[in-house]
Scaffold this active site. Structure first.
Site, PDB file in Angstrom:
ATOM      1  CD  GLN A 119      -0.945  -0.883   3.638  1.00  0.00           C
ATOM      2  OE1 GLN A 119      -2.165  -0.838   3.639  1.00  0.00           O
ATOM      3  NE2 GLN A 119      -0.271  -1.513   4.588  1.00  0.00           N
ATOM      4  CG  ASP A 134      -2.066 -13.926   4.947  1.00  0.00           C
ATOM      5  OD1 ASP A 134      -3.220 -14.292   4.725  1.00  0.00           O
ATOM      6  OD2 ASP A 134      -1.114 -14.729   5.090  1.00  0.00           O
ATOM      7  CG  ASP A 174      -6.707  -1.037  14.428  1.00  0.00           C
ATOM      8  OD1 ASP A 174      -7.473  -0.233  13.869  1.00  0.00           O
ATOM      9  OD2 ASP A 174      -5.657  -0.700  14.989  1.00  0.00           O
TER      10      ASP A 174
END
Ligand code: TER
Length: 316
Positions: A38, A145, A163
């Site tokens: 990301q 993951d 979260d």
């Protein structure tokens, strides 16, 4: 110059919807990089102080993150009463771990965040948020993951806390908000364990995400309660949901007193800034139209048969 007005001349634009932009005025840019997963940015926002953005979405800012992390962490712990082992999915900034460690009953916090760069960068630049929690002896960090961890790790937890980034439809974290994933999470809960997740914005003009997450949880757990908090830097009210197979009581004077008693008994050395019994019960007072929308919602998030890509199924 005394009295001079300081104004931002660098702006971070966050799309709240395709037609609404939140312009965050930036004092300083610390980090802007693309990790393996990301876009990551750490900036100093003029109003809210240091903040982390992932893929252009604000995740936390030191000026108001307590309004997010206190409900996310203490609501499930208070409903449980005596949490010992906690699993945090995402949470690489360490804010959730910091709150969980305030409980004198908590012996171990496992943080599973896929992006090691987020963890390392927050450790270095967001000390005001993790306050050492990422290096606490009770905390173990797993840069892997969440699907793989939840499916293959045999540990059982009192609290599992999600979260993660928002489950944008067709976005990368939607798979972790599906019925299949919630079933896998439920298998990792101890008897009486509680699952909590951030559950998208509750503004109904923005997206049906919140009602869909709540309906998906209701397909898996016998007791689900939605709640919300307003975190000003997010620009929209933030939804959450707790789920368990124990009955979750969240309203009434007895709950206010019970919550205040638990906080006094178990969070003695550390201070909660926002949460007490009154605020706890207030979090669950959702507006009428939102409650009706949740009850009417027919879409639950589910994986395509045999696949790992999320899709939506109508009905349950
Ligand atoms: N530990 C903090 C991570 C927060 N992740 C959840 C972020 C929730 N969505 C915020 C969207 C902001 C929209 N303006």
């Amino acid at each position: 110059m005394p009295g001079a007005e300081v104004k931002a001349d660098l702006w971070f634009s966050e799309y709240i919807t395709p037609f609404d932009v939140y312009q965050h005025g930036v004092r300083k840019l610390y980090v802007a990089e693309t990790t393996a997963y990301q876009d990551l940015a750490i900036v100093d926002l003029g109003t809210y102080g240091k903040a982390m953005f992932l893929d252009g979405k604000l995740q936390c800012a030191i000026g108001d993150e307590a309004l997010y992390h206190e409900p996310l962490c203490h609501v499930p712990c208070l409903l449980h009463g005596s949490p010992q082992r906690v699993l945090v999915l995402g949470g690489g900034d360490g804010g959730a771990a910091r709150e969980l460690l305030k409980w004198d009953t908590v012996e171990r916090v496992d943080i599973v965040d896929i992006d090691d760069r987020v963890i390392q960068t927050c450790r270095e630049h967001l000390q005001e948020i993790h306050r050492g929690a990422l290096d606490d002896r009770r905390v173990r960090i797993h840069a892997t993951d969440a699907w793989g961890y939840v499916q293959s790790n045999g540990e059982q937890y009192d609290i599992i806390l999600s979260d993660l980034t928002d489950p944008l439809e067709h976005g990368p974290s939607l798979a972790l908000f599906t019925r299949e994933f919630f079933l896998a999470v439920k298998m990792r809960l101890r008897h009486g364990g509680v699952f909590v997740t951030q559950a998208g914005p509750t503004s109904l003009v923005e997206s049906p995400m919140h009602p869909r997450i709540v309906r998906t949880l209701r397909a898996v757990f016998s007791s689900v309660q939605a709640f919300q908090a307003f975190i000003p830097s997010y620009g929209s009210p933030q939804g959450f949901a707790v789920a368990s197979d124990r009955s979750l009581r969240v309203r009434g004077d007895a709950v206010v007193e019970h919550v205040d008693r638990l906080i006094a008994e178990h969070i003695r050395g550390a201070r909660l800034v926002k949460l007490d019994g009154i605020m706890f019960t207030g979090l669950f007072c959702l507006p009428k139209d939102l409650r009706e929308q949740i009850d009417r919602e027919q879409v639950i998030y589910s994986l395509k048969k045999g696949g790992t890509a999320p899709d939506t199924l109508i009905g349950t």
